[in-house]
Each structure stands twice: as C-alpha cells, then as structure tokens.
Design a protein around this motif. Structure first.
Motif, mmCIF file in Angstrom:
data_model
loop_
_atom_site.group_PDB
_atom_site.id
_atom_site.type_symbol
_atom_site.label_atom_id
_atom_site.label_comp_id
_atom_site.label_asym_id
_atom_site.label_seq_id
_atom_site.Cartn_x
_atom_site.Cartn_y
_atom_site.Cartn_z
ATOM 1 N N PHE A 132 114.417 64.062 54.214
ATOM 2 C CA PHE A 132 113.970 62.998 54.822
ATOM 3 C C PHE A 132 113.757 61.754 54.418
ATOM 4 O O PHE A 132 114.201 61.126 54.214
ATOM 5 N N MET A 133 112.058 61.746 54.614
ATOM 6 C CA MET A 133 111.814 60.063 54.259
ATOM 7 C C MET A 133 109.982 60.649 53.557
ATOM 8 O O MET A 133 109.509 61.929 54.316
ATOM 9 N N ILE A 134 109.402 59.464 53.648
ATOM 10 C CA ILE A 134 107.902 59.315 53.064
ATOM 11 C C ILE A 134 107.929 57.970 53.524
ATOM 12 O O ILE A 134 108.219 57.295 53.415
ATOM 13 N N GLN A 135 107.175 57.833 54.038
ATOM 14 C CA GLN A 135 106.158 56.390 55.085
ATOM 15 C C GLN A 135 104.717 56.267 54.385
ATOM 16 O O GLN A 135 103.798 56.495 54.486
ATOM 17 N N THR A 136 104.852 54.331 54.609
ATOM 18 C CA THR A 136 103.442 54.468 53.828
ATOM 19 C C THR A 136 103.510 52.829 54.740
ATOM 20 O O THR A 136 104.394 52.631 55.710
ATOM 21 N N GLY A 137 102.141 52.430 54.630
ATOM 22 C CA GLY A 137 102.260 50.858 54.748
ATOM 23 C C GLY A 137 101.210 50.536 56.171
ATOM 24 O O GLY A 137 100.766 49.038 55.979
ATOM 25 N N SER A 154 110.928 45.214 63.652
ATOM 26 C CA SER A 154 109.852 46.149 62.267
ATOM 27 C C SER A 154 109.077 45.853 62.929
ATOM 28 O O SER A 154 108.239 44.945 62.805
ATOM 29 N N SER A 155 107.722 47.204 62.167
ATOM 30 C CA SER A 155 106.165 46.961 62.270
ATOM 31 C C SER A 155 106.745 45.626 61.003
ATOM 32 O O SER A 155 106.935 45.198 59.861
ATOM 33 N N GLY A 156 104.718 45.225 61.332
ATOM 34 C CA GLY A 156 104.717 43.880 60.147
ATOM 35 C C GLY A 156 104.285 44.218 58.614
ATOM 36 O O GLY A 156 104.561 43.408 57.420
ATOM 37 N N SER A 157 104.263 45.929 58.636
ATOM 38 C CA SER A 157 103.971 46.034 56.772
ATOM 39 C C SER A 157 104.273 47.663 56.708
ATOM 40 O O SER A 157 104.319 47.798 55.689
ATOM 41 N N TYR A 180 117.125 51.479 62.648
ATOM 42 C CA TYR A 180 116.028 50.785 61.033
ATOM 43 C C TYR A 180 116.459 50.082 60.198
ATOM 44 O O TYR A 180 117.793 50.616 60.371
ATOM 45 N N THR A 181 115.837 48.729 60.460
ATOM 46 C CA THR A 181 116.242 47.772 59.331
ATOM 47 C C THR A 181 115.616 48.333 58.107
ATOM 48 O O THR A 181 114.696 49.185 57.226
ATOM 49 N N ALA A 234 117.254 54.544 49.833
ATOM 50 C CA ALA A 234 117.055 53.355 50.475
ATOM 51 C C ALA A 234 115.768 53.462 51.235
ATOM 52 O O ALA A 234 114.580 53.658 51.435
ATOM 53 N N VAL A 235 115.531 51.651 50.931
ATOM 54 C CA VAL A 235 113.515 51.099 52.030
ATOM 55 C C VAL A 235 113.795 50.878 52.977
ATOM 56 O O VAL A 235 114.555 49.525 53.471
ATOM 57 N N ALA A 236 113.634 51.189 53.902
ATOM 58 C CA ALA A 236 113.622 50.602 55.308
ATOM 59 C C ALA A 236 112.321 50.259 56.211
ATOM 60 O O ALA A 236 111.780 51.502 56.024
ATOM 61 N N ALA A 237 112.021 49.884 57.084
ATOM 62 C CA ALA A 237 111.134 49.756 58.327
ATOM 63 C C ALA A 237 110.906 50.581 59.242
ATOM 64 O O ALA A 237 111.723 50.361 59.776
ATOM 65 N N ALA A 238 109.762 50.708 59.324
ATOM 66 C CA ALA A 238 109.165 51.214 60.184
ATOM 67 C C ALA A 238 109.253 50.364 61.823
ATOM 68 O O ALA A 238 109.069 49.502 61.862
#
Length: 236
Positions: free
Chosen positions: A92-97, A146-149, A196-197, A133-137
């Motif tokens: 699915f994905m890996i999330q950070t920030g 989107s989240s700011g970070s 999601y962007t 793809a890189v996308a904003a949470a």
C-alpha cells in the motif's frame, strides 16, 4: 480591367501575407508550448531523502505548485530531518512527515502532528496513485485539503480490470486506459485517486520503499524499530 486585375492581385497578396503570418504564429505557439513542456520536465525539483535504510530520490511536479513550494520550504527549513516513517503497510504505502515523531517514545501512536495550516487540494488527472507516487496525507475535511507536512509514498500492488471497474461503479471515478494498464501491470493504489493530492514521483530508491514497507510493525502500523529520514536535501 487593369484596375480589377490590380485589386485581385492585392487581395491574393494580402491573403498570402495573412496565411504566412498565421503559419508563423502557429509555429511560434507550438515552439512556446514545446519549450514550456520541456521546461516543466527539465526543471522539476529533485529531493534526496536519506533514510536509515537507504536513499530515496523524489521529483516534485510543477503541476502542483502549492504542494511543491510548501515541500521545498519545509526541506530548506530542515523540517523533515529526523522524522520517522510512522505508518507502513506493505503493498500500500509508507507514511512520514509528522514532526511529533522526532521525540516519540516506543509504541507511541503518531500521525496527528504538523503545521497549523492545510494546503488546498491540487488534483491533476495525469498525476495518479501509481507505484512510486508521492502524495499528501490529510485529515477528514470536506475540501480534501492536504496536511501541511505529512506525505506518503505508494508501495502499491496490481489490480485487475474487474476490480478497477468495481471502483468506478462504486465511487464514480473513471480510469483512463493508460491508468488501467499501469494499475494492472505496475501497480499502485487506485482507490485513492481524486481524494488525495499526488505531487511527486520516486526516481530512485523504490527498493528502499519496498524494504521500509516490509519491516515488522505494531497494531497501529508503526515500525517496531524506528525508521527515520536522516536528512532531506534539494539536489536539483
């Protein structure tokens, strides 16, 4: 008769000039469009994410300028240096920030931290949730801002056309033939499109994304051992 012939000649001459000018204008517009397209490709910002499991290089799209500029700003402020990958789901994905993750205790639930602002959604049809793809949470807000970070990278898996058709019927989304081809061969997360962007793409290091996604994790999808972004740097 001579006067008529002269008038006819002038008409043809003017028509020829107009036609020539139109051709020149068309060529100029085509050249400008080609140059713009070339610039959009050549001048996209690239960012090196140096993680504790290896390097990932991402490219930021010029078609999502608000997300691009915000990401560049945060990178230059060293905002991402030391943040954890706080949520990982293989296939699915890996999330950070999340900045709160820099000082998180073992087992602490993460994912709520970030700046005090959101970024307006920037949905672009050509930017979708294919693998890499890189996308904003984001949180649950009606504008889908989107989240700011916080951001995620799609690890993804393949989906057959039957599943894609089911998504279309249930959600009203429409996948192009190209998207269906990509999702059925390369893989991704098609159910996130339009919600999601997507603002970038991995250029190098998908093996590192796979490695991070495959790590042991707790019931909240946080890795059992911390995986962090050591540094984020603009390289082009």
């Amino acid at each position: 008769m001579k006067k008529i012939a002269l008038i006819v000649s002038l008409v043809f001459l003017l028509a020829g000039c107009t036609s020539q000018k139109k051709m020149e204008n068309d060529k100029t517009q085509t050249a400008v469009a080609q140059e713009k397209e070339q610039n959009n490709t050549d001048k996209m910002t690239k960012v090196l994410l140096k993680t504790s499991l290896g390097d990932i290089i991402i490219e930021l799209s010029n078609e999502t300028p608000q997300h691009r500029d915000n990401f560049i700003k945060l990178v230059n402020e060293k905002y991402y240096d030391g943040v954890l990958f706080h949520r990982i789901i293989q296939g699915f994905m890996i999330q950070t920030g999340d900045p709160d993750s820099k000082t998180a205790k073992p087992g602490q639930r993460l994912g709520m931290g970030g700046p005090s602002y959101r970024i307006p959604a920037e949905f672009v049809p050509s930017l979708y949730h294919k693998r890499g793809a890189v996308a904003a949470a984001r949180d649950n807000n009606p504008q889908k801002a989107s989240s700011g970070s916080q951001f995620y990278i799609v690890d993804g898996k393949t989906f057959d056309e039957t599943y894609l058709s089911m998504i279309e019927q249930r959600t009203g989304k429409t996948f192009t033939p190209e998207q269906k081809q990509v999702y059925s061969t390369m893989g991704g997360a098609p159910f996130l499109d339009g919600d999601y962007t997507v603002f970038g793409m991995v250029l190098e290091g998908m093996d590192i994304v796979d490695k991070i996604a495959a790590q042991p994790k707790d019931p909240n999808d946080r890795p059992m051992e911390d995986i962090k972004i050591i540094s984020a740097t603009i390289i082009e």
